[in-house]
Design an enzyme around this catalytic site. Structure first.
Site, PDB file in Angstrom:
ATOM      1  N   ASN A  61       0.834  -1.203   0.000  1.00 54.97           N
ATOM      2  CA  ASN A  61       0.000   0.000   0.000  1.00 54.97           C
ATOM      3  C   ASN A  61       0.867   1.251   0.000  1.00 54.97           C
ATOM      4  O   ASN A  61       1.929   1.298   0.635  1.00 54.97           O
ATOM      5  CB  ASN A  61      -1.012   0.003   1.155  1.00 54.97           C
ATOM      6  CG  ASN A  61      -0.408  -0.184   2.518  1.00 54.97           C
ATOM      7  OD1 ASN A  61       0.596  -0.875   2.672  1.00 54.97           O
ATOM      8  ND2 ASN A  61      -1.004   0.419   3.525  1.00 54.97           N
ATOM      9  N   GLU A  63       0.382   5.234   0.576  1.00 53.89           N
ATOM     10  CA  GLU A  63      -0.551   6.266   1.026  1.00 53.89           C
ATOM     11  C   GLU A  63      -0.124   7.644   0.534  1.00 53.89           C
ATOM     12  O   GLU A  63       0.990   7.826   0.032  1.00 53.89           O
ATOM     13  CB  GLU A  63      -0.658   6.209   2.560  1.00 53.89           C
ATOM     14  CG  GLU A  63      -1.237   4.873   3.016  1.00 53.89           C
ATOM     15  CD  GLU A  63      -1.487   4.783   4.514  1.00 53.89           C
ATOM     16  OE1 GLU A  63      -1.036   5.674   5.266  1.00 53.89           O
ATOM     17  OE2 GLU A  63      -2.155   3.810   4.915  1.00 53.89           O
ATOM     18  N   CYS A  72      -4.174   0.663  -2.306  1.00 55.01           N
ATOM     19  CA  CYS A  72      -3.980  -0.577  -1.540  1.00 55.01           C
ATOM     20  C   CYS A  72      -2.889  -1.442  -2.181  1.00 55.01           C
ATOM     21  O   CYS A  72      -2.587  -1.316  -3.375  1.00 55.01           O
ATOM     22  CB  CYS A  72      -5.263  -1.392  -1.511  1.00 55.01           C
ATOM     23  SG  CYS A  72      -6.608  -0.644  -0.582  1.00 55.01           S
ATOM     24  N   GLU A  74      -3.035  -4.584  -2.948  1.00 54.51           N
ATOM     25  CA  GLU A  74      -3.544  -5.491  -3.982  1.00 54.51           C
ATOM     26  C   GLU A  74      -3.629  -4.792  -5.332  1.00 54.51           C
ATOM     27  O   GLU A  74      -3.298  -5.366  -6.364  1.00 54.51           O
ATOM     28  CB  GLU A  74      -4.938  -6.006  -3.594  1.00 54.51           C
ATOM     29  CG  GLU A  74      -4.977  -6.836  -2.328  1.00 54.51           C
ATOM     30  CD  GLU A  74      -5.184  -6.003  -1.070  1.00 54.51           C
ATOM     31  OE1 GLU A  74      -4.722  -4.840  -1.013  1.00 54.51           O
ATOM     32  OE2 GLU A  74      -5.810  -6.512  -0.135  1.00 54.51           O
ATOM     33  N   CYS A 112     -10.105  -5.059   0.486  1.00 54.97           N
ATOM     34  CA  CYS A 112     -11.265  -4.167   0.516  1.00 54.97           C
ATOM     35  C   CYS A 112     -12.134  -4.420  -0.721  1.00 54.97           C
ATOM     36  O   CYS A 112     -11.712  -5.099  -1.669  1.00 54.97           O
ATOM     37  CB  CYS A 112     -10.816  -2.711   0.583  1.00 54.97           C
ATOM     38  SG  CYS A 112     -10.211  -2.062  -0.987  1.00 54.97           S
ATOM     39  N   CYS A 115     -10.613  -3.482  -4.135  1.00 54.65           N
ATOM     40  CA  CYS A 115      -9.566  -4.410  -4.583  1.00 54.65           C
ATOM     41  C   CYS A 115     -10.173  -5.726  -5.064  1.00 54.65           C
ATOM     42  O   CYS A 115      -9.692  -6.324  -6.027  1.00 54.65           O
ATOM     43  CB  CYS A 115      -8.561  -4.669  -3.462  1.00 54.65           C
ATOM     44  SG  CYS A 115      -7.477  -3.262  -3.190  1.00 54.65           S
TER      45      CYS A 115
HETATM   46  N1  THU Z   1      -5.161  -1.532   2.672  1.00 55.64           N
HETATM   47  C1  THU Z   1      -4.610  -2.359   1.729  1.00 55.64           C
HETATM   48  O1  THU Z   1      -3.509  -2.101   1.233  1.00 55.64           O
HETATM   49  N2  THU Z   1      -5.291  -3.453   1.362  1.00 55.64           N
HETATM   50  C2  THU Z   1      -6.501  -3.820   1.864  1.00 55.64           C
HETATM   51  O2  THU Z   1      -7.075  -4.784   1.405  1.00 55.64           O
HETATM   52  C3  THU Z   1      -7.120  -3.046   2.950  1.00 55.64           C
HETATM   53  C4  THU Z   1      -6.460  -1.752   3.281  1.00 55.64           C
HETATM   54  C5  THU Z   1      -4.424  -0.353   3.072  1.00 55.64           C
HETATM   55  C6  THU Z   1      -5.036   0.962   2.656  1.00 55.64           C
HETATM   56  C7  THU Z   1      -4.444   1.887   3.682  1.00 55.64           C
HETATM   57  O3  THU Z   1      -3.163   2.299   3.224  1.00 55.64           O
HETATM   58  C8  THU Z   1      -4.256   1.031   4.911  1.00 55.64           C
HETATM   59  O4  THU Z   1      -4.331  -0.318   4.476  1.00 55.64           O
HETATM   60  C9  THU Z   1      -5.289   1.262   6.001  1.00 55.64           C
HETATM   61  O5  THU Z   1      -6.568   1.131   5.510  1.00 55.64           O
END
Ligand code: THU
Length: 158
Positions: A61, A63, A72, A74, A112, A115
Site C-alpha cells: 500500500n 498512502e 492498496c 492489492e 477491501c 480491490c
Molecule cells: N489496505 C490495503 O492495502 N489493502 C486492503 O485490502 C485493505 C487496506 C491499506 C489501505 C491503507 O493504506 C491502509 O491499508 C489502512 O486502511
C-alpha cells in the site's frame, strides 16, 4: 418470493500445510509489507501475485497526504502485474499485513471491496480461478477464486 444463500468455501490452514509454491508466495507477500508506505495509517499491507509465466509480482500500500489518492497493496500489485506482463494470467494472490506496532496481524487480512472488484477483472481475463491466500499470523485462509471474495459482483453491463 425466493430465498437463497451464497456459501463461500474457505480453507483455514497453517503455513506448514502449504505447498512450496504457496509458501514462497506467502513469504513474498510478507516481505512486501516492508515496502509499504503507510505514514498515515501505519497499517502495512503486502500482496504477491503468481503469474502463469512464473513471475511473482509484489505490491504494497502507498498512502498519500490526500488520503483517497493512496492505493492498496492489492491494486498496486495487480495493476503493475498486468502493465508489465499483459499476456500472463494471474494464478494466485497472497495478501499479508502488519499492524501499527509492526507485528503481523493475527487474523487473515481480507482485501477491501474496491480491490476485490479490481482483482476480479484479472480473474475474468485469465478465464480460470485465481486462488486467494489471506495471511494471518495464526492461520491462513485459502479461497478458490477472487469471485468467492465478491458474491453478487458487478460483472457485465451488456
Ligand atoms: N489496505 C490495503 O492495502 N489493502 C486492503 O485490502 C485493505 C487496506 C491499506 C489501505 C491503507 O493504506 C491502509 O491499508 C489502512 O486502511
Amino acid at each position: 418470493m425466493k430465498e437463497f444463500e451464497i456459501v463461500i468455501p474457505v480453507k483455514a490452514v497453517n503455513y506448514d500445510e502449504l505447498d512450496e509454491t504457496d509458501r514462497t508466495l506467502v513469504d513474498s507477500a510478507r516481505q512486501a509489507t516492508e515496502r509499504s508506505y503507510a505514514p498515515y495509517s501505519n497499517f502495512c499491507v503486502g500482496a504477491a501475485i503468481l503469474l502463469s509465466n512464473g513471475e511473482i509480482v509484489t505490491g504494497a500500500n502507498q498512502e498519500n497526504v490526500a488520503y483517497p489518492s493512496g492505493t492498496c497493496a492489492e491494486r498496486t500489485a495487480c495493476y503493475y502485474a498486468h502493465a508489465t506482463y499483459p499476456d500472463a494470467k494471474f494464478k494466485t494472490i497472497a495478501i499479508a499485513a502488519r499492524d501499527t506496532s509492526g507485528n503481523e496481524i493475527v487474523n487473515p487480512v481480507a482485501p477491501c471491496g474496491a480491490c476485490r472488484q479490481a482483482l476480479l477483472e484479472y480473474e475474468t481475463l485469465a478465464g480460470e480461478n485465481v486462488k486467494v491466500i489471506l495471511v494471518g499470523s495464526k492461520e491462513i485462509f485459502i479461497l478458490p477464486s477472487v469471485a468467492a471474495t465478491l458474491p453478487l459482483a458487478f460483472t457485465d453491463f451488456d
